[in-house]
Design a protein around this motif. Structure first.
Motif, mmCIF file in Angstrom:
data_model
loop_
_atom_site.group_PDB
_atom_site.id
_atom_site.type_symbol
_atom_site.label_atom_id
_atom_site.label_comp_id
_atom_site.label_asym_id
_atom_site.label_seq_id
_atom_site.Cartn_x
_atom_site.Cartn_y
_atom_site.Cartn_z
ATOM 1 N N LEU A 185 44.458 24.198 19.054
ATOM 2 C CA LEU A 185 45.076 25.233 19.872
ATOM 3 C C LEU A 185 46.580 25.014 19.806
ATOM 4 C CD1 LEU A 185 45.062 27.468 22.048
ATOM 5 C CD2 LEU A 185 44.630 25.684 23.747
ATOM 6 N N ASN A 230 44.204 32.452 15.718
ATOM 7 C CA ASN A 230 43.834 33.828 16.057
ATOM 8 C C ASN A 230 44.731 34.316 17.201
ATOM 9 O OD1 ASN A 230 42.857 32.577 18.304
ATOM 10 N ND2 ASN A 230 40.727 33.206 18.031
ATOM 11 N N LEU A 267 44.365 34.258 20.271
ATOM 12 C CA LEU A 267 44.406 33.387 21.453
ATOM 13 C C LEU A 267 45.002 32.017 21.120
ATOM 14 C CD1 LEU A 267 40.880 34.222 22.910
ATOM 15 C CD2 LEU A 267 43.082 35.053 23.727
ATOM 16 N N TYR A 312 43.974 29.903 18.759
ATOM 17 C CA TYR A 312 43.026 28.930 18.223
ATOM 18 C C TYR A 312 42.946 29.047 16.692
ATOM 19 C CZ TYR A 312 41.367 28.157 22.952
ATOM 20 O OH TYR A 312 41.295 27.838 24.267
ATOM 21 N N VAL A 345 31.977 31.240 16.526
ATOM 22 C CA VAL A 345 32.209 30.016 17.276
ATOM 23 C C VAL A 345 32.542 30.419 18.701
ATOM 24 C CG1 VAL A 345 33.530 27.883 17.412
ATOM 25 C CG2 VAL A 345 33.091 28.941 15.201
ATOM 26 N N PHE A 402 32.825 29.119 22.570
ATOM 27 C CA PHE A 402 32.827 27.952 23.452
ATOM 28 C C PHE A 402 33.835 28.163 24.574
ATOM 29 C CE2 PHE A 402 36.029 27.395 20.320
ATOM 30 C CZ PHE A 402 37.075 26.784 20.975
ATOM 31 N N ALA A 417 36.871 26.656 26.858
ATOM 32 C CA ALA A 417 37.921 25.671 26.691
ATOM 33 C C ALA A 417 38.904 25.805 27.837
ATOM 34 C CB ALA A 417 38.637 25.876 25.369
ATOM 35 N N CYS A 418 39.431 24.704 28.192
ATOM 36 C CA CYS A 418 40.429 24.714 29.244
ATOM 37 C C CYS A 418 41.792 24.770 28.576
ATOM 38 C CB CYS A 418 40.292 23.444 30.089
ATOM 39 S SG CYS A 418 41.251 23.507 31.582
ATOM 40 N N ALA A 419 42.360 25.935 28.593
ATOM 41 C CA ALA A 419 43.625 26.109 27.900
ATOM 42 C C ALA A 419 44.780 25.799 28.844
ATOM 43 C CB ALA A 419 43.726 27.518 27.368
ATOM 44 N N VAL A 450 37.660 30.442 27.871
ATOM 45 C CA VAL A 450 38.201 31.292 26.805
ATOM 46 C C VAL A 450 37.157 31.424 25.708
ATOM 47 C CG1 VAL A 450 39.967 31.465 25.017
ATOM 48 C CG2 VAL A 450 40.558 30.645 27.290
ATOM 49 N N LEU A 481 36.442 32.134 21.948
ATOM 50 C CA LEU A 481 37.075 32.224 20.632
ATOM 51 C C LEU A 481 36.299 33.237 19.824
ATOM 52 C CD1 LEU A 481 39.317 30.768 18.941
ATOM 53 C CD2 LEU A 481 37.471 29.470 17.933
ATOM 54 N N LYS A 482 37.011 34.236 19.375
ATOM 55 C CA LYS A 482 36.313 35.310 18.662
ATOM 56 C C LYS A 482 35.823 34.838 17.294
ATOM 57 C CE LYS A 482 38.063 39.290 20.965
ATOM 58 N NZ LYS A 482 38.749 40.572 20.829
#
Lengths: 150, 701
Positions: free
Chosen positions: A48, A78, A80, A82, B6, B8, B10-12, B22, B24-25
Motif C-alpha cells: 500500500l 490501483n 486505492l 494497493y 483479491v 480482503f 485492511a486497516c489503511a 477496504v 481491493l478490486k
C-alpha cells in the motif's frame, strides 16, 4: 612367440588413446537429468503506497521490487493505492527493496515504466512477515521529490 | 491472462480510511509466458523469460530442454542419445560449434536469448541446437572469458561489430590441457596357451593445446538477400611421455621383459584445420498466408594431422625384442567439398514443406612411416604404408510439418547414395551404398506439458574410413594371415529407432521421462576377437542388437529458490553376436542435485551421482561422483568456480574385460579431483540476428 611380441607393441601403441578416453568418462560422472522445476506456486504480496505527509493513498504509481540491486518484479497501484506483487518459487525473498523511478536499476524493459510525479520511499526496505501468508499487506510511505532536484 | 479477485480487509491510514475495511478490486495479472515451447519439429527455450538464466552455464541452459544431455568433459551434446550439431542463429558458423563444445561448463548462457532444438534438421540429418541472439542496436558487442583449472585452462572471446549492412564477428579461442599423472596396470590371461602378460605404464606428461580463430560476416545485401561467409583456422598440438614395463610369462616362468620409454608429439605446424563456408539466402516478402525461402551453401575443408612416436627399450640380458626400439610417424590429410541447396515453403493451412539436395566429396590420405630395430645386431628396417580414400555422397530430403491446436506432426523422407574408392584395400576397393530413411515426429500438448513420439527407420553404411589402417611387418613378423580388415559380407545396418518423451507437472513437481528402443539388424561393429592368443581387430555385421533406454528426471522446489533434481537412467542392450551367442549389458546411473540462489546475484549448486554396470565384454564397477559450483554475476561481469569429485581426490579405477580366449584385468590410479575458476565479461549490446541459412554438417564419417 614373435607374433605375440609384435602384438604387444601394437596394443601398446594403439591402446593409449582408448585408455585415456576410458579414464575421462570415469573422472566426470555422466548422470545428468533434464527438465526444470516448475514455478507454479506463487506468493502474492500487496503493498500500500501512501503519501507520507497526507497519509493519502497514491494511485496509479508504478514501482519495482529488487533484491541486492537486481529487479525481481514490478507492479502498479490501483485507485486505492494497493499494488499487487507476485513472486514465483524461483525469486521469492522475504526482504526486498522498493524502487520508484530509480534509474540505478538500469533495465531496458523498465525504461517506459516511469511515473510522471517523482516519489521516494522513506524506507525502501520491505519485510514480508511470513511466507505462509500468501496475501499480506505492507505499507510504504512515500515523499514527493521536488522536480527541481532532478 | 488470468483474473484473480483479491478481496480482503485492511486497516489503511487513519486520515483517509477511518478504520473502514477496504476492498481491493479485481487485479489483472498476466501469467508469465512459458519459457519452453514444443512442437513436432522441436523445442524452443526462451532464456529471457527465465530470471535464473543469467547464472546458467551453456550446459545448464541446454539441460532445461527435455531429452537433451550434456557431457561437459567431452563437449558432447546429445538428444535422446543422438549426437547434436551446433549452430549460431540457425547458421553453421565455422569454429562456433568448437567454441561451444569447449565452453559448455564455463560459458555463460546470458549471451543468448533463445536456444532452439530441431529434432531432425534436413541440413545435418540429425538434431541441431541453435544459439540465438536477438536484435538490438548497432555497434560493438561481445564477450571475453577465461577459465583456469587443475586440468585445463582456456581463453575464449567473441567480438562483433554491426555496421550498416554487415554483421561482422571474430571468435578467438585458446586452450591448454594438462592431464594429471596416472599409473596403469594390465594383467592379461590367454587361456589357450597358459600365457600371461603383465604391463605397467606411467603417464608422466600429457599436455595438449589448441588455438583457433574464426572470422565470419553476414552481408544483408537487400531485404530479401543475405550472404554469409565464415572462415576458421585452428592449430592443435599434443605431447605425452610414458614409461612402461611389459612382462610375459609362459606357464608361470618369466620369458620376456621390456622397459620402454615412449615419447609422442604432434606439433601444431602439422596439425591444423581450415574451414571456409559461403551461404546465400533468398527470402522474398511473405504474404498473409505463405512465405518461402531459397538457399545455397558451399563449404571447403582442409585438415592435416601428424604425430611422431619415439620408443626406446631395455630388455632382459640376451633377449631381443623386435619393434621395442622404433620411431614412427602417423600422418594424414583430408580435403572436403560440400554443396547444399534448399527450398522451403510455409503455408498457414497446408503446413510447411522443405526440400534439400546435397552433395559431398571428400578425399583422405593416410600414411604410416615406421623405422624399427629389425635384429639383435641393431640393423634398422623401415616400413612405409599409405592409403588414399575418395568418398562421394549425394542425398535428397523432403519434409512436411503442420501444427494444429494441441497437436503437431512432422514427416521426413530421405534417399541417399554414397560411393567409396579405397586404394589399398585390395578386393574391396570400390564400395557403393544406397540407403532410404523415413522419419515421423508427433507432439501432443497436454494441460501440464507435452507428449512426444518419434519413429525413424534408417540404414547406416559402414564407416569405411576407419578400416583403412593396414599394418604389416612382413617376413617372420608378418601378421597378414591373422588380421582381417573389413568383411566381404559387410552391408548397411538397418535401424528402427522409436522414442517417446513425457514432460509434465504433477503436484508442483516437474517430471521428464524418456524411453527409447533401438532395434538394429546387421549391426556393424568393431569387434575384437582372440584367436591363438592373437587379438584380431575386425569389422563385421552382428546379427542384431536391441537397446532399451529409460531416463526419468524429477525437478522440484524444496523451498523458495532451492531446487532439487533426482534423476535415474537405465540402459539395457541385448547383443545377438551369432545365432547361438547372446550378450547382455546393463548400465545404470542415479543422481541427486540441489541448486540454491541466496541472492539474485549468486547461485550455488551441488550434486552427487552413482553409476555402474556392464558394457560389451567388460564390467564397470559402481562409483560415486560429486560436484559443487558457485556462480556470481555483477553487471556484465560473471565469476564461477567448480569442484568435482571432492569426496575422492585420488582414486583407483578397475576394469575387467572377458572376451573370447582371453581375460584382461586392468586398474589405473590418478588424481580425480578437478577444480576450475572462470571469469567472463560481456560488453556492448547484442545486435541484429542473422537470417538463418542452411548449412552442412558432414554425417558420413
Amino acid at each position: 612367440m614373435y607374433k605375440k611380441l609384435v602384438l604387444s607393441v601394437l596394443i601398446l601403441a594403439l591402446g593409449i588413446p582408448a585408455l585415456s578416453q576410458a579414464q575421462e568418462s570415469v573422472v566426470v560422472g555422466t548422470s545428468r537429468g533434464s527438465g526444470m522445476a516448475p514455478t507454479k506456486v506463487f506468493f502474492q504480496k500487496v503493498v500500500l503506497l501512501l503519501d507520507a505527509e497526507t497519509m493519502k493513498p497514491l494511485s496509479g504509481l508504478k514501482f519495482s521490487i529488487a533484491r541486492s540491486g537486481t529487479i525481481i518484479t514490478a507492479g502498479k497501484t490501483n485507485e486505492l493505492g494497493y499494488g499487487l506483487v507476485r513472486f514465483g518459487m524461483n525469486n521469492y525473498y522475504s526482504k526486498v527493496e522498493i524502487n520508484m523511478n530509480d534509474n540505478k536499476y538500469k533495465n531496458p524493459e523498465w525504461k517506459e515504466d516511469r511515473n510522471s510525479i517523482d516519489y521516494k520511499p522513506l524506507d525502501s526496505m520491505i519485510n514480508f512477515r511470513s511466507k505462509k501468508d500468501v496475501v499480506d499487506t505492507v505499507k510504504v510511505l512515500l515523499r514527493k521529490v521536488s522536480k527541481a532536484k532532478h | 491472462m488470468l483474473l484473480i479477485g483479491v478481496v480482503f480487509s485492511a486497516c489503511a491510514g487513519k486520515t483517509y480510511a477511518q478504520e473502514k475495511p477496504v476492498e481491493l478490486k479485481t487485479v489483472t495479472i498476466s501469467v508469465p509466458k512459458k519459457a519452453l515451447k514444443e512442437t513436432a519439429r522441436g523445442s524452443t527455450l526462451d532464456l529471457t523469460k527465465i530470471p535464473d538464466a543469467k547464472f546458467w552455464t551453456l550446459a545448464d541452459a541446454l539441460q532445461q530442454i527435455p531429452g537433451i544431455e550434456v557431457d561437459e568433459a567431452t563437449g558432447k551434446i546429445t538428444y535422446m542419445g543422438k549426437e547434436v550439431a551446433v549452430l549460431r542463429d540457425g547458421l553453421a558458423v565455422a569454429g562456433f560449434d568448437q567454441q561451444i563444445a569447449n565452453t559448455l561448463g564455463t560459458g555463460s548462457a546470458a549471451a543468448y536469448d533463445k536456444i532452439e532444438l530441431n529434432l531432425f534438421d534436413l541440413r545435418t540429418e540429425r538434431p541441431t541446437v541453435s544459439f540465438v541472439a536477438t536484435t538490438y542496436q548497432k555497434g560493438y558487442f561481445g564477450n571475453v572469458g577465461t577459465a583456469l583449472g587443475s586440468n585445463s585452462s582456456t581463453f575464449n572471446a567473441s567480438l562483433s561489430l554491426s555496421k550498416k549492412k554487415h554483421l561482422f564477428n571474430i571468435i578467438p579461442f585458446a586452450s591448454l590441457m594438462y592431464a594429471p599423472k596416472s599409473k596403469q596396470n594390465w594383467e592379461t590371461d590367454y587361456y589357450h596357451e597358459n600365457y600371461q602378460e603383465f604391463r605397467k605404464t606411467e603417464q608422466q606428461r600429457n599436455h595438449s593445446g589448441s588455438t583457433s580463430l574464426g572470422i565470419n560476416d553476414s552481408y544483408f545485401i537487400a531485404t530479401a538477400h543475405t550472404l554469409n561467409t565464415s572462415f576458421n583456422y585452428s592449430l592443435n598440438n599434443s605431447v605425452y611421455d610414458m614409461l612402461s614395463t611389459n612382462e610375459q610369462y609362459q606357464a608361470g616362468v618369466l620369458s620376456s621383459r621390456a622397459n620402454m620409454l615412449l615419447k609422442n608429439s604432434g606439433p601444431a605446424a602439422k596439425n591444423n584445420v581450415m574451414k571456409a563456408n559461403v551461404s546465400y539466402v533468398y527470402k522474398p516478402k511473405a504474404s498473409a498466408y505463405s512465405s518461402k525461402r531459397f538457399d545455397v551453401s558451399f563449404e571447403l575443408e582442409r585438415k592435416n594431422t601428424s604425430n611422431a612416436t619415439d620408443a626406446i627399450s631395455t630388455t632382459l640380458a640376451g633377449e631381443f625384442k623386435p619393434h621395442s626400439n622404433y620411431q614412427s610417424i602417423n600422418s594424414g590429410g583430408e580435403r572436403g567439398m560440400y554443396a547444399l541447396t534448399g527450398y522451403e515453403y510455409r503455408h498457414k493451412k497446408a503446413g510447411n514443406f522443405e526440400a534439400v539436395l546435397k552433395y559431398f566429396n571428400r578425399t583422405l590420405y593416410k600414411a604410416y612411416d615406421y623405422t624399427y630395430q629389425a635384429n639383435a645386431a641393431g640393423a634398422d628396417s623401415t616400413i612405409f604404408q599409405d592409403n588414399n580414400i575418395t568418398y562421394n555422397y549425394a542425398a535428397f530430403l523432403l519434409s512436411w510439418d503442420r501444427a494444429f491446436r494441441d497437436f503437431s506432426m512432422r514427416m521426413v523422407l530421405k534417399e541417399d547414395y554414397s560411393h567409396d574408392y579405397i586404394q589399398n584395400l585390395k578386393g574391396r576397393d570400390r564400395v557403393g551404398f544406397m540407403t532410404f530413411s523415413p522419419y515421423l515426429s508427433v507432439l501432443r500438448n497436454i494441460k501440464t506439458g507435452s507428449l512426444r513420439f518419434e519413429a525413424q527407420y534408417s540404414q547406416r553404411r559402414p564407416e569405411l574410413m576407419s578400416m583403412s589402417t593396414i599394418i604389416n611387418y612382413g617376413g617372420q613378423y608378418s601378421i597378414s594371415g591373422m588380421q582381417t580388415i573389413g568383411n566381404p559380407a559387410l552391408k548397411p545396418a538397418k535401424i528402427l529407432d522409436l522414442s517417446g518423451t513425457v514432460n509434465t507437472v504433477v503436484s508442483d513437481v516437474g517430471i521428464v521421462a524418456t524411453g527409447r528402443f533401438v532395434h538394429t539388424l546387421d549391426a556393424i561393429s568393431q569387434y575384437r576377437l582372440a584367436v591363438d592368443s592373437t587379438i584380431v581387430q575386425t569389422y563385421r555385421n552382428l546379427s542384431s542388437s536391441d537397446q532399451y533406454k529409460t531416463d526419468v528426471s524429477v525437478n522440484f522446489f524444496l523451498l523458495p529458490r532451492l531446487t532439487g533434481q533426482l534423476s535415474s537412467n537405465l540402459s539395457f542392450v541385448n547383443f545377438h553376436l551369432t545365432e547361438n551367442k547372446v550378450q547382455k549389458t546393463l548400465q545404470w546411473g542415479e543422481a541427486l542435485s540441489f541448486g540454491y540462489t541466496p541472492s539474485p546475484n549468486l547461485r550455488l549448486k551441488t550434486g552427487l551421482s552413482y553409476n555402474g554396470g556392464t558394457s560389451f565384454q567388460s564390467k564397470i564397477p559402481a562409483r560415486f561422483g560429486s560436484n559443487f559450483s558457485a556462480a556470481y554475476v555483477r553487471g556484465k561481469l560473471s565469476f564461477s568456480c567448480l569442484i568435482s569429485n571432492f569426496h575422492q581426490p585420488y582414486f583407483i579405477n578397475e576394469n575387467i574385460v572377458k572376451a573370447d580366449g582371453y581375460q584382461m584385468h586392468s586398474y589405473n590410479s590418478s588424481r580425480r579431483l578437478i577444480g576450475s575458476f572462470n571469469v567472463s565479461y560481456r560488453f556492448g549490446k547484442i545486435s541484429r540476428s542473422n537470417d538463418s541459412a542452411r548449412d552442412i554438417v558432414k554425417d558420413d564419417m
